[in-house]
Design a protein around this motif. Structure first.
Motif, short mmCIF file in Angstrom:
data_model
loop_
_atom_site.label_atom_id
_atom_site.label_comp_id
_atom_site.label_asym_id
_atom_site.label_seq_id
_atom_site.Cartn_x
_atom_site.Cartn_y
_atom_site.Cartn_z
N GLY A 117 1.05 -1.16 0.12
CA GLY A 117 -0.29 -0.27 -0.52
C GLY A 117 0.85 1.33 -0.08
N VAL A 118 2.25 1.48 0.59
CA VAL A 118 2.57 2.82 0.55
C VAL A 118 3.02 2.39 -0.45
CG1 VAL A 118 4.90 3.19 2.04
CG2 VAL A 118 3.47 2.62 3.37
N TYR A 119 3.90 1.41 -1.04
CA TYR A 119 4.30 1.47 -2.17
C TYR A 119 3.24 2.21 -3.62
CZ TYR A 119 6.33 -0.33 -7.06
OH TYR A 119 6.72 0.03 -8.10
N LEU A 120 2.69 1.77 -3.53
CA LEU A 120 1.46 1.63 -4.46
C LEU A 120 1.01 3.66 -3.85
CD1 LEU A 120 -1.52 -0.65 -4.63
CD2 LEU A 120 0.59 -0.32 -6.27
N MET A 121 0.82 3.80 -3.11
CA MET A 121 0.16 5.57 -2.37
C MET A 121 1.18 6.50 -2.85
SD MET A 121 -2.02 6.19 -0.36
CE MET A 121 -1.61 7.21 0.65
N LEU A 122 2.80 5.54 -3.40
CA LEU A 122 3.84 6.70 -3.62
C LEU A 122 4.03 7.01 -5.24
CD1 LEU A 122 6.73 5.75 -2.07
CD2 LEU A 122 5.63 7.82 -1.33
N ASP A 123 2.97 6.38 -6.37
CA ASP A 123 2.94 6.60 -7.64
C ASP A 123 1.96 8.34 -7.53
OD1 ASP A 123 3.79 6.65 -10.03
OD2 ASP A 123 1.93 4.43 -9.89
N ARG A 124 1.97 8.79 -8.97
CA ARG A 124 1.42 9.86 -8.78
C ARG A 124 -0.33 9.27 -9.61
NH1 ARG A 124 3.25 14.57 -9.40
NH2 ARG A 124 5.64 15.07 -8.78
N ALA A 125 -0.47 8.20 -10.26
CA ALA A 125 -1.70 7.93 -10.23
C ALA A 125 -2.66 7.81 -9.12
CB ALA A 125 -1.66 6.37 -11.33
N MET A 126 -3.68 8.01 -9.45
CA MET A 126 -5.08 8.21 -9.14
C MET A 126 -5.57 6.91 -8.36
SD MET A 126 -5.36 11.62 -6.79
CE MET A 126 -7.24 11.43 -6.68
N THR A 127 -5.40 5.49 -8.92
CA THR A 127 -6.13 4.72 -9.26
C THR A 127 -5.25 3.81 -7.68
OG1 THR A 127 -5.13 4.37 -11.13
CG2 THR A 127 -7.78 4.47 -10.86
N ARG A 128 -3.66 4.22 -8.41
CA ARG A 128 -3.30 3.76 -7.62
C ARG A 128 -2.43 3.86 -6.35
NH1 ARG A 128 1.98 2.18 -11.71
NH2 ARG A 128 0.71 0.87 -12.83
N MET A 129 -3.04 4.69 -6.45
CA MET A 129 -3.45 5.90 -5.08
C MET A 129 -4.73 5.77 -3.95
SD MET A 129 -2.18 9.56 -4.78
CE MET A 129 -0.67 10.53 -5.73
N LEU A 130 -5.32 5.13 -4.90
CA LEU A 130 -6.71 4.89 -4.22
C LEU A 130 -6.70 2.97 -3.95
CD1 LEU A 130 -9.75 4.76 -4.07
CD2 LEU A 130 -10.34 3.92 -5.76
N LEU A 131 -5.65 2.55 -4.43
CA LEU A 131 -5.51 0.92 -3.76
C LEU A 131 -4.87 0.72 -3.09
CD1 LEU A 131 -5.84 -0.78 -7.10
CD2 LEU A 131 -7.35 -1.17 -5.85
N GLY A 132 -3.27 2.13 -2.34
CA GLY A 132 -2.81 1.76 -1.52
C GLY A 132 -3.52 1.75 -0.51
N VAL A 133 -4.45 2.70 -0.29
CA VAL A 133 -4.86 3.44 0.85
C VAL A 133 -6.19 2.32 1.66
CG1 VAL A 133 -7.54 4.99 1.27
CG2 VAL A 133 -5.62 6.35 0.19
N MET A 134 -6.50 1.76 0.41
CA MET A 134 -7.19 0.39 0.71
C MET A 134 -6.28 -0.48 1.27
SD MET A 134 -9.92 0.36 -2.45
CE MET A 134 -10.14 -1.36 -2.22
N LEU A 135 -5.32 -0.93 0.15
CA LEU A 135 -4.52 -2.43 1.43
C LEU A 135 -4.24 -1.47 2.44
CD1 LEU A 135 -2.45 -3.15 -1.66
CD2 LEU A 135 -4.22 -4.53 -0.76
N ILE A 136 -3.16 -0.34 2.73
CA ILE A 136 -2.93 0.40 4.15
C ILE A 136 -4.06 -0.06 5.31
CG2 ILE A 136 -2.03 1.78 5.32
CD1 ILE A 136 -0.75 3.34 2.88
N GLY A 137 -5.60 0.46 4.64
CA GLY A 137 -6.23 -0.28 5.74
C GLY A 137 -6.68 -1.58 6.21
N ASN A 138 -6.76 -2.20 4.83
CA ASN A 138 -6.87 -4.11 5.51
C ASN A 138 -5.36 -4.00 6.07
OD1 ASN A 138 -9.53 -4.07 4.23
ND2 ASN A 138 -8.51 -4.71 1.34
#
Length: 162
Positions: A18-39
């Motif tokens: 989730g942290v790796y995905l949050m560091l990307d500039r694409a909003m969909t990857r940021m969204l997936l990163g937030v969901m993975l960190i929450g889980n």
């Protein structure tokens, strides 16, 4: 208390991904990163509750377990689920708004943000709501903060005779 190693490794992998995905500039990857960190955080909260036990109800005997389950961890997981759902819905609204205007989900550098960052660090150069900025270009004018009568800037004198 004995922790389940598989759940700890799974939560660590979820949070790291989730942290790796949050560091990307694409909003969909940021969204997936937030969901993975929450889980991943929910799995950690599940581990903090200890092993499974009887329902946490007073004066109730159960043959399933000798001890009762920790209700605090369960309540915190439910709260975290609601908070992550609200955060995901907010990010989805931002994603939809950005798609409507740009049809691209990559966040780029904003020219106005760069212009604000290039301003001098003095207090007079800070953005304000008076007449110091040029309305067409948004840049500082040489006249500075010239607004209102001069009497506002001079010290107030006491009137004698009252």
């Amino acid at each position: 208390m004995e922790a389940n190693l598989f759940l700890l490794i799974a939560s660590g992998v979820l949070i790291a991904t989730g942290v790796y995905l949050m560091l990307d500039r694409a909003m969909t990857r940021m969204l997936l990163g937030v969901m993975l960190i929450g889980n991943g955080a929910n799995l950690l909260l599940l581990q903090s509750g200890g092993e499974a036990g009887a329902p946490p109800i007073l004066n109730r005997d159960s043959v399933a377990a000798e001890q009762s389950a920790d209700a605090l961890a369960q309540g915190m997981i439910l709260t975290a689920i609601v908070i992550s759902m609200a955060l995901v819905s907010f990010i989805l609204a931002l994603l939809y708004r950005q798609y409507r205007y740009r049809t691209d989900d990559v966040i780029e550098h904003d020219a106005e943000d760069q212009a604000i960052a290039a301003r001098p660090a003095i207090a007079a150069a800070a953005p304000d709501a008076d007449a110091s900025d040029d309305p067409e270009t948004g840049r500082m004018r040489s006249s500075g903060d010239t607004f209102g009568p001069r009497s506002f800037e001079s010290p107030v004198k006491e009137v004698d005779g009252e």
